[in-house]
Design a protein around this motif. Structure first.
Motif: not given
Lengths: 247, 334
Positions: A74, A78, A102, A104, A106-107, A111, A115, B217-222, B225
């Motif tokens: 990951q 990133r 999905i 997109l 993310h980096r 956070f 949402f 994707i920050h899998t662990m973070r998701y 959470t």
């Protein structure tokens, strides 16, 4: 041009099988670099080492000057180094547009951005890229119902959606209808030229790779056998021997 | 949302509000139904939407129960003295102490469970598939055993909380609205959450986690959470349950791994995994079936329940929502 990926003396073995033996190579920023070699020569192993799928035994791998050989998948993704899979990996239960959304980058998101809903511009970008690979008409179909070739195109579009700096493609034309291959070559070249994405491609189809790459590396038995321009590789007796099995 | 949808949701909300007056004899039953709906919806957050089948979510129910109780007692009395089995002194709560303690305790329980989920998740989310299920189950069982050996919070005999101050029937309404309110808030929260990028990301983790990782994707973070949010709501209903039950003990009531811990999974499977409405429908169906068997087939109720689980898991994996989607493929998924 400067090197975006620098692989230095990388070795990787699985038990007693040496998959990569002191492999060194560089990928120039902004270019298209090819990686060829007979089956089992260690191409995918090298890819997996670069993107962090497994630890390497020794050597160094740098992306944009930063050592990445000890980073997990990951974190490398990133940094902007994305790969596609030989066996395509898409989210089969979702439709093509969702697959794109999905993907997109993310980096580039904070956070709390997670949402918020996907905006108009995200949808527009997804549709533009689906059109770019020729899947616009299929955008509401479940990705799992696409043919293998179409799934490859979708995976390619998803990678573009992620806005990577470097894109590693593992056999992008395998399983694709020969008439579609020309279109794919064109799109890969355009992705490289128009979106400025550095491409590093494993390819078995010689016509494809000779057409696209400005530099080609050839692996055989886990070792770097030859490197050079497509012309140099085509005329290299060692490469020909490796493929015909006299090596 | 179109007008039809708005009317539908408003009607449901009104029904929720007046249900205890329509069925005054079933107030506690309806409260328990909302408890089932909440635990089913929270289980589906990880199990259905993210592909991590936890068998240990009951950990947050039990922990929530204890944390809420300990906070509310601790605000007034010394906890160790209160739970002492040989206690002779009468320890009471004023009405004000009861309500303030309950509210602070229940919210504190939710927050504590979120933190617990992050800590436990950091270790267990390294496990995949059945290993995650067994790993989380192990954590829940271990937690129950630890709590039952911890004298300060009552050990194996549990904790007795003060009775609801005031009219008994009003107390039933109080707990009904606490559960129902949590359920309604959770439903609206999830309806919104699943429509955001967050929802898309956890679906990606469910469908192909390696791909999601490869896409950065920050899998662990998701994962953390999502579980923390689920644990928050389970902790809340756990806390409410403690006050509703008045007395609870660790293994059969709080950390009831073989009862509620499994029921929540069955509810979701029955209703349909990975859908917003599936857990709700499943919980209603399951609770109804469960209560009917308990009333009319007493002695055979566990056999009937076991049969229901086997049939659901083997023949009806997609649940009601999956079955509907199969029959009407064109209809949008709820």
């Amino acid at each position: 041009m400067n090197a975006i990926i620098e692989v230095q003396d990388v070795s990787k073995s699985y038990g007693g099988v040496v998959a990569n033996k002191r492999v060194s190579m560089t990928v120039q920023a902004g270019g298209i670099t090819g990686l060829i070699g007979p089956n089992g020569s260690g191409k995918t192993t090298l890819f997996n080492s670069i993107v962090g799928y497994h630890p390497i035994d020794s050597g160094s791998i740098k992306f944009e000057g930063r050592e990445i050989s000890k980073m997990p998948v990951q974190s490398i993704a990133r940094l902007g180094l994305i790969r596609t899979f030989q066996q395509t990996r898409i989210y089969a239960a979702m439709d093509c547009t969702q697959n794109m959304l999905i993907s997109l980058p993310h980096r580039k998101m904070k956070f709390l951005d997670a949402f918020s809903k996907h905006g108009e511009s995200d949808h527009a970008k997804a549709e533009r890229l689906l059109e770019f690979v020729g899947l616009y008409e299929k955008r509401f179909l479940n990705a799992g119902s696409l043919s293998f070739g179409q799934q490859k195109l979708l995976e390619f579009a998803m990678a573009l959606m992620n806005e990577p700096t470097g894109l590693l493609l593992d056999e992008p034309t395998a399983g694709i209808n020969p008439t579609l291959i020309n279109g794919l070559i064109d799109r890969l070249k355009r992705a490289n030229r128009e979106f400025g994405i550095t491409l590093f491609i494993i390819e078995h189809n010689m016509r494809v790779i000779m057409n696209m790459a400005d530099k080609i590396y050839c692996l055989a038995h886990g070792e770097m056998l030859a490197q050079g321009t497509p012309q140099e590789i085509q005329n290299d007796q060692r490469v020909v021997d490796a493929y015909l099995g006299t090596h | 949302m179109n007008t039809k949808n708005i009317i539908f949701y408003v009607a449901l909300l009104v029904l929720t509000a007046i249900a205890p007056f329509l069925f005054p004899d079933f107030r506690t039953q309806l409260a328990t139904l909302w408890l089932m709906i909440v635990v089913a919806m929270t289980w589906d957050m990880t199990g259905g939407q993210m592909g991590y089948n936890s068998l240990g979510n009951i950990l947050f129910y039990g922990t929530g129960m204890y944390v809420a109780a300990v906070i509310s007692i601790g605000m007034v009395h010394d906890v160790g003295a209160y739970t002492d089995a040989g206690r002779l002194e009468l320890m009471t709560f004023t009405e004000r102490q009861y309500f303030v303690g309950a509210i602070v305790g229940i919210i504190g329980a939710g927050l504590f469970c979120s933190v617990t989920a992050i800590v436990v998740g950091y270790v267990t989310f390294g496990l995949r598939g059945p290993y995650f299920a067994i790993g989380t189950l192990g954590v829940a069982i271990a937690a129950g055993e630890l709590v039952s050996n911890w004298g300060w919070i009552g050990g194996g005999q549990g904790i007795s909380l003060p009775v609801y101050p005031g009219n008994f029937d009003v107390g039933k309404l109080f707990f009904y609205y606490l559960f129902a309110g949590t359920g309604v808030v959770l439903f609206m929260f999830l309806k919104w959450l699943y429509s955001t990028r967050f929802g898309a990301a956890i679906n990606a983790i469910r469908d192909d986690e390696e791909k999601a990782e490869a896409m950065g994707i920050h899998t662990m973070r998701y994962k953390l959470t999502t579980w923390a949010m689920a644990a928050f709501f389970v902790g809340i209903v756990g806390g409410i349950s403690g006050f509703q039950l008045i007395h609870f003990e660790p293994l059969e009531t709080a950390y009831q791994t073989t009862n509620l811990g499994i029921f929540m999974v069955v509810c979701v499977l029955l209703g349909g995994k990975g859908t917003l409405w599936g857990p709700v429908i499943g919980a209603i169906l399951f609770h109804f079936i469960k209560e009917v068997t308990w009333n009319y087939f007493l002695g055979w109720q566990w056999v009937a329940l076991g049969a229901l689980i086997v049939v659901t898991v083997v023949y009806f994996q997609d649940g009601v929502m999956g079955w509907l989607a199969h029959r009407k493929p064109q209809s949008p998924r709820l």
